[in-house]
Scaffold this active site. Structure first.
Site, PDB file in Angstrom:
ATOM      1  N   ALA A  28      53.245  88.176  67.534  1.00  0.00           N
ATOM      2  CA  ALA A  28      52.907  88.554  68.900  1.00  0.00           C
ATOM      3  C   ALA A  28      51.398  88.575  69.102  1.00  0.00           C
ATOM      4  O   ALA A  28      50.660  89.160  68.304  1.00  0.00           O
ATOM      5  CB  ALA A  28      53.496  89.928  69.217  1.00  0.00           C
ATOM      6  N   GLN A  80      60.600  80.863  69.606  1.00  0.00           N
ATOM      7  CA  GLN A  80      61.436  81.953  69.114  1.00  0.00           C
ATOM      8  C   GLN A  80      61.874  82.834  70.273  1.00  0.00           C
ATOM      9  O   GLN A  80      61.051  83.264  71.091  1.00  0.00           O
ATOM     10  CB  GLN A  80      60.727  82.824  68.087  1.00  0.00           C
ATOM     11  CG  GLN A  80      61.712  83.816  67.453  1.00  0.00           C
ATOM     12  CD  GLN A  80      61.077  84.873  66.580  1.00  0.00           C
ATOM     13  OE1 GLN A  80      60.320  85.707  67.063  1.00  0.00           O
ATOM     14  NE2 GLN A  80      61.384  84.842  65.284  1.00  0.00           N
ATOM     15  N   CYS A 111      62.237  91.979  64.063  1.00  0.00           N
ATOM     16  CA  CYS A 111      61.163  92.820  64.593  1.00  0.00           C
ATOM     17  C   CYS A 111      61.414  94.290  64.269  1.00  0.00           C
ATOM     18  O   CYS A 111      62.466  94.835  64.610  1.00  0.00           O
ATOM     19  CB  CYS A 111      61.053  92.637  66.103  1.00  0.00           C
ATOM     20  SG  CYS A 111      59.719  93.614  66.839  1.00  0.00           S
ATOM     21  N   ASP A 215      54.497  88.310  51.960  1.00  0.00           N
ATOM     22  CA  ASP A 215      53.446  88.338  50.937  1.00  0.00           C
ATOM     23  C   ASP A 215      53.033  86.954  50.458  1.00  0.00           C
ATOM     24  O   ASP A 215      52.754  86.755  49.271  1.00  0.00           O
ATOM     25  CB  ASP A 215      53.867  89.191  49.741  1.00  0.00           C
ATOM     26  CG  ASP A 215      54.030  90.667  50.090  1.00  0.00           C
ATOM     27  OD1 ASP A 215      53.654  91.039  51.229  1.00  0.00           O
ATOM     28  OD2 ASP A 215      54.518  91.429  49.250  1.00  0.00           O
ATOM     29  N   GLY A 237      53.149  84.278  57.621  1.00  0.00           N
ATOM     30  CA  GLY A 237      52.715  85.099  58.735  1.00  0.00           C
ATOM     31  C   GLY A 237      51.293  85.580  58.563  1.00  0.00           C
ATOM     32  O   GLY A 237      50.336  84.841  58.756  1.00  0.00           O
TER      33      GLY A 237
END
Length: 384
Positions: A28, A80, A111, A215, A237
């Site tokens: 986001a 998404q 989320c 990770d 991410g």
């Protein structure tokens, strides 16, 4: 920077053939068109949009319709979606397909943000197994020939794990791939991802690709995850925050063509400047674009000899000219600082008790009284 290499690996998600098994995770306020374009300039893979709220898309919210746009250079295009109602999600999928907004659709079941989970959405939703299956089944049907995937977490907490059941259900529903962020909602972004869970899911889901998330701070981490878990690809991410060139390193690690990266301070400054430029183009507003790039300053310059005055200036600049003047004061020949620039970045925090609807954990089935409440999870704005 050390760089592990693996044998050449590709990834197929339905009809989409990727040169490397790498996906940019939706984030986001981060993975807008500007950031996706920047990452793509360095590497290869699939680059997913910010989370889009299905109700907002169906209602054609102005902000949402802007967020689903892709630059002409983006291919394949990926969106998404998030939602809690099977009908609304299906309608959103139909709009995307009918109006040719994307080549790939992902559903968010991972989320952990309280404003979402307290209404039964995101990482809380797979606990309601029938609802989860209805959403995925109807979304796959609505998508038709467009590949639809899901991204989820291990579960709500260690006592309420859902990833194996949800994985089987999604596979049965006909999804094209399943991504697992190997943490529970209660872990949020703390501690260490449980890569063993990715391996467990890979043993259970055998007909579609299983992607691992959690990770991956370097190309070495991506190679190790795939070797350890036998997963088919990785979802990156927080590791690319302030390091969009990570996708170039990943491409090299998996045998694709890429340009070697020498991350001197000058190289990083150029990347930051390019990011700001793309944000200005995306927002069609120089002030807004320069304000948006401020959140990235600490990530880009982590570990580099950049003084407090310059960091503060970049975090308050409102024009590209100001950014250029500040970047010009840096020692562009300063070398990559090694360990000081590596490791975790972005959100972390501590484990926390998930915010859930009242009596949510008492049953795997959705009580009739909870249906109306859950509609509140479909917040108006996207990307939250």
């Amino acid at each position: 920077m050390t760089l592990a290499t693996a044998s050449a690996r590709t990834l197929n998600i339905g009809p989409i053939a990727l040169d490397v098994p790498v996906v940019l995770a939706p984030m986001a306020g981060i993975t807008n068109t500007a950031f996706r374009r920047l990452c793509r300039e360095y590497g290869a893979g699939l680059y997913v949009s910010e989370m889009i709220t299905s109700r907002a898309l169906v209602e054609r919210n102005e902000t949402t319709m802007r967020l689903i746009r892709h630059h002409e250079s983006e291919t394949p295009r990926s969106i998404q979606l998030y939602g809690v109602d099977p009908h609304t999600i299906s309608e959103a999928v139909r709009i995307i397909v009918a109006e040719d907004h994307a080549d790939h659709i992902d559903l968010n079941f991972g989320c952990p943000v309280p404003k979402v989970t307290r209404k039964g959405g995101g990482a809380a939703l797979p606990w309601k197994s029938s609802l989860f299956s209805q959403i995925v089944t109807q979304a796959v049907k609505a998508a038709g020939d467009v590949p639809l995937t899901i991204k989820m977490r291990k579960g709500i907490d260690p006592d309420h794990l859902t990833f194996l059941d949800a994985g089987r259900a999604a596979e049965d529903a006909g999804v094209s791939a399943i991504a697992l962020h190997a943490r529970t909602a209660s872990e949020f972004y703390s501690g260490f991802a449980d890569w063993n869970a990715i391996g467990e899911l890979k043993q259970v889901v055998t007909s579609v690709p299983v992607l691992g998330n959690g990770d991956i701070w370097s190309a070495d981490d991506a190679v190790r995850m795939m070797q350890q878990t036998d997963c088919d690809g990785v979802v990156v991410g927080r590791g690319c925050l302030g390091r969009p060139w990570l996708f170039g390193e990943l491409a090299a690690a998996f045998g694709a063509e890429s340009h070697p990266v020498d991350a001197t301070l000058g190289f990083v400054a150029d990347a930051f400047r390019r990011h700001a430029e793309l944000l200005v183009e995306f927002f069609e507003d120089e002030d807004r674009g320069c304000r948006d790039v401020r959140k990235h300053v600490a990530w880009y310059f982590k570990g580099y000899p950049v003084g407090g005055d310059i960091r503060t200036g970049l975090a308050t600049a409102s024009s590209l000219a100001e950014i250029d003047e500040l970047l010009g004061q840096l020692d562009h020949s300063a070398p990559y600082p090694g360990a000081d620039a590596e490791g975790q970045r972005g959100r972390s925090g501590r484990p926390k008790r998930p915010a859930l609807p009242d009596k949510w954990l008492e049953s795997r089935e959705l009580a009739a009284s909870a249906s109306e409440m859950m509609r509140g999870a479909e917040i108006e704005n996207s990307g939250g």
